[in-house]
Design an enzyme around this catalytic site. Sequence first.
Site, PDB file in Angstrom:
ATOM      1  N   HIS A  97       0.870  -1.179   0.000  1.00 29.52           N
ATOM      2  CA  HIS A  97       0.000   0.000   0.000  1.00 29.52           C
ATOM      3  C   HIS A  97       0.902   1.223   0.000  1.00 29.52           C
ATOM      4  O   HIS A  97       2.018   1.176   0.526  1.00 29.52           O
ATOM      5  CB  HIS A  97      -0.843  -0.056   1.287  1.00 29.52           C
ATOM      6  CG  HIS A  97      -1.882   1.000   1.408  1.00 29.52           C
ATOM      7  ND1 HIS A  97      -1.591   2.282   1.799  1.00 29.52           N
ATOM      8  CD2 HIS A  97      -3.221   0.971   1.215  1.00 29.52           C
ATOM      9  CE1 HIS A  97      -2.707   2.991   1.845  1.00 29.52           C
ATOM     10  NE2 HIS A  97      -3.719   2.216   1.488  1.00 29.52           N
TER      11      HIS A  97
ATOM     12  N   ASP B 102       3.392  -4.340   8.031  1.00 24.51           N
ATOM     13  CA  ASP B 102       2.159  -3.552   7.909  1.00 24.51           C
ATOM     14  C   ASP B 102       0.995  -4.517   8.110  1.00 24.51           C
ATOM     15  O   ASP B 102       0.687  -5.318   7.228  1.00 24.51           O
ATOM     16  CB  ASP B 102       2.138  -2.901   6.521  1.00 24.51           C
ATOM     17  CG  ASP B 102       0.792  -2.263   6.200  1.00 24.51           C
ATOM     18  OD1 ASP B 102      -0.161  -2.411   6.997  1.00 24.51           O
ATOM     19  OD2 ASP B 102       0.693  -1.635   5.126  1.00 24.51           O
TER      20      ASP B 102
ATOM     21  N   GLN C  48      -4.186  -5.008   7.085  1.00 20.22           N
ATOM     22  CA  GLN C  48      -5.185  -5.945   6.555  1.00 20.22           C
ATOM     23  C   GLN C  48      -5.092  -7.326   7.192  1.00 20.22           C
ATOM     24  O   GLN C  48      -5.835  -8.227   6.816  1.00 20.22           O
ATOM     25  CB  GLN C  48      -5.033  -6.089   5.031  1.00 20.22           C
ATOM     26  CG  GLN C  48      -5.267  -4.808   4.258  1.00 20.22           C
ATOM     27  CD  GLN C  48      -6.725  -4.329   4.302  1.00 20.22           C
ATOM     28  OE1 GLN C  48      -7.625  -5.050   4.748  1.00 20.22           O
ATOM     29  NE2 GLN C  48      -6.952  -3.107   3.856  1.00 20.22           N
TER      30      GLN C  48
ATOM     31  N   LYS D 283     -10.120  -0.588  10.760  1.00 22.63           N
ATOM     32  CA  LYS D 283     -10.313  -1.800   9.947  1.00 22.63           C
ATOM     33  C   LYS D 283     -10.630  -3.008  10.830  1.00 22.63           C
ATOM     34  O   LYS D 283     -10.912  -4.087  10.335  1.00 22.63           O
ATOM     35  CB  LYS D 283      -9.060  -2.076   9.113  1.00 22.63           C
ATOM     36  CG  LYS D 283      -8.804  -0.998   8.050  1.00 22.63           C
ATOM     37  CD  LYS D 283      -7.654  -1.386   7.174  1.00 22.63           C
ATOM     38  CE  LYS D 283      -7.058  -0.238   6.404  1.00 22.63           C
ATOM     39  NZ  LYS D 283      -7.906   0.314   5.355  1.00 22.63           N
TER      40      LYS D 283
ATOM     41  N   CYS E  76      -4.908   2.497  -3.548  1.00 19.12           N
ATOM     42  CA  CYS E  76      -3.655   3.054  -2.987  1.00 19.12           C
ATOM     43  C   CYS E  76      -2.524   2.050  -3.139  1.00 19.12           C
ATOM     44  O   CYS E  76      -1.679   1.899  -2.234  1.00 19.12           O
ATOM     45  CB  CYS E  76      -3.824   3.468  -1.533  1.00 19.12           C
ATOM     46  SG  CYS E  76      -5.124   4.658  -1.290  1.00 19.12           S
TER      47      CYS E  76
HETATM   48  N1  C6P Z   1      -6.191   0.519   2.996  1.00 18.52           N
HETATM   49  C1  C6P Z   1      -8.045   0.134   1.516  1.00 18.52           C
HETATM   50  O1  C6P Z   1      -9.147   0.414   1.028  1.00 18.52           O
HETATM   51  P1  C6P Z   1      -4.768   3.929   7.157  1.00 18.52           P
HETATM   52  O2  C6P Z   1      -5.303   4.740   6.008  1.00 18.52           O
HETATM   53  O3  C6P Z   1      -3.572   4.590   7.788  1.00 18.52           O
HETATM   54  O4  C6P Z   1      -5.802   3.483   8.128  1.00 18.52           O
HETATM   55  O5  C6P Z   1      -4.250   2.536   6.525  1.00 18.52           O
HETATM   56  C2  C6P Z   1      -3.343   2.572   5.453  1.00 18.52           C
HETATM   57  C3  C6P Z   1      -3.115   1.197   4.927  1.00 18.52           C
HETATM   58  C4  C6P Z   1      -1.866   0.626   5.084  1.00 18.52           C
HETATM   59  N2  C6P Z   1      -1.612  -0.616   4.674  1.00 18.52           N
HETATM   60  C5  C6P Z   1      -2.545  -1.377   4.090  1.00 18.52           C
HETATM   61  C6  C6P Z   1      -2.200  -2.780   3.676  1.00 18.52           C
HETATM   62  C7  C6P Z   1      -3.829  -0.850   3.896  1.00 18.52           C
HETATM   63  O6  C6P Z   1      -4.766  -1.607   3.332  1.00 18.52           O
HETATM   64  C8  C6P Z   1      -4.127   0.467   4.310  1.00 18.52           C
HETATM   65  C9  C6P Z   1      -5.474   1.075   4.076  1.00 18.52           C
HETATM   66  C10 C6P Z   1      -7.543   0.939   2.691  1.00 18.52           C
HETATM   67  O7  C6P Z   1      -7.372  -0.783   1.099  1.00 18.52           O
HETATM   68  C11 C6P Z   1      -7.707   2.410   2.466  1.00 18.52           C
HETATM   69  S1  C6P Z   1      -6.679   3.019   1.160  1.00 18.52           S
END
Ligand code: C6P
Length: 412
Positions: free
Chosen positions: A129, A206, A209, A232, A370
Site C-alpha cells: 500500500h 504492515d 489488513q 479496519k 492506494c
Molecule cells: N487501505 C483500503 O481500502 P490507514 O489509512 O492509515 O488506516 O491505513 C493505510 C493502509 C496501510 N496498509 C494497508 C495494507 C492498507 O490496506 C491500508 C489502508 C484501505 O485498502 C484504504 S486506502
Amino acid sequence: MTVTAAPELDVEQLRKDFPILSQRIRGKPLVYLDNAATSQKPRSVIDAVGRFYATENANIHRGVHFLSERATLAYEAVRAGVARFLNASSSDEIVFTSGTTEAVNLVAQSWGRSAVRAGDELLVTAMEHHSNLVPWQLLAAQTGAVVRAVPISDAGELDLDAFDRLLTDRTRLLAIAHVSNALGTVNPVRALVAHARQHGLVTLVDGAQSVPHLAVDVQELNCDFFAFSGHKVYGPTGVGVLYGRAALLERMPPWQGGGDMIEAVTLEASTFAPPPARFEAGTPKIAQVIGLGAALDYVAAVGLAPIGAREDELLAYATDRVSGLDGIRLVGTARHKAAVLSFVVEGVHPHDVAAVLDDEGVAVRAGHHCAQPVMSRFGVPATVRASFAFYNTPEEIDVLIRGLGRVRTLFA
Ligand code: C6P
C-alpha cells in the site's frame, strides 16, 4: 495432536450488533463488501465512544481531577489491552498513532532519519500500500538511500528467490505487508522476517489488513515494528497502533515535538520522555483509543479463529462464483489469501462496475486501492474489490453475482 475446528458463528445474531447493516441503500438492503477500506462498528464501540464523551471526557496525563485520572486510567488500560492483543512483552512497546499510515511515517522519520545513510537499501515489496512505500521513498530522498522492491508473480505471490537476491550488505530494512489490500495475498512474514533478521535488518510489518482476520503474535513474528489501524478492526477512525521492540524504541529520537512527550523543557533545549510517551506528542486520540479498546474486546468475544474461518469460507464461495462468470479476470490468485477478491470485468471500467453494483445496494471499492504499483504489475488501471468481514453472508455474495450479471447485460 487434535485440531479443533473453529466454532461456527451465529452470524444472524452477530449482525444485529452492527446497526448500519440493517439499512437500506437506494431502497435495497445494504450489502457491505468494502471491509478492507473500513469495517463497520458494533454497538459496543459506538456506545463506548458516546459514553466516554457523555460521562468521562477529560484530557489525560495532565489533570489531578477525578475525570482526568479516570480517563488516563481508561486510556492506559487500552494500551495494556493492545499489548495483550498483539502479545507484546510490555505495554511500553505500544504507541498510539492516528493509523497505520502515521505509524509507518513515525518509524521512517524517527528510526529511519537516525539510522539510514546514503547508499543504504530499504527493501519493500511490489504489493505495498502507498502507506508502506511512500514514507520509505521520502526517507530515501532525505538520506540518499535507495528503495528496492521484491517482485510478485502472476498469482500475486512474492518472488522469494528475488527476495534472497535483493538482500545485500547495504540492506537496512524490510518493510512488508502481512496481507495485501489489493490482492488479498497473505505473505509468509514470519519466515521473511526471520531471514531478514539473520542479515541484521530492521523489520516492519504492515498489519492493516491482517489484524482483522488473523491472530497476530508479535513475539512469534519476531518483527521490530508492527502497525495497524483501528478502523479496519471494528474500531473508530483516527486511531492506530505502532508496536515497536523496546530496545529500538528506546534508542529512537522523537519525530514530533509538543506536550506530553517531554521530560524537561527550557527555552534552549528539551529532554524527552521514555517510550511510548516520547512518540505521542500533544493531546492524544483519547475517545478513539477508548473505542479501539471496545473493538478489541468485541473481537476477543467473537473470537479471531471463528472470524478467520468464516471469512475464508466467504472468500472461497465468492471466488468460486465470480470465476464462474464470463469475461471476469481475478487479480490476485495466491494460494494463501484473506478476505479480498479483486477482479476486472473485460471491457467495463471498474468504476462503472461499482456504480452498477451500488444501484443494487452493494458497496465495493473500485480503483487502484492506494497500490498503484500493483495495478501496473497486472496491467490494469484499477480493479473492483469485494472485501469480506465475518458478518457478510453467502446470500450477499449472491447479490454481488446478480449485480455482475446486470453489468454484463448493460455493457454487452
Ligand atoms: N487501505 C483500503 O481500502 P490507514 O489509512 O492509515 O488506516 O491505513 C493505510 C493502509 C496501510 N496498509 C494497508 C495494507 C492498507 O490496506 C491500508 C489502508 C484501505 O485498502 C484504504 S486506502
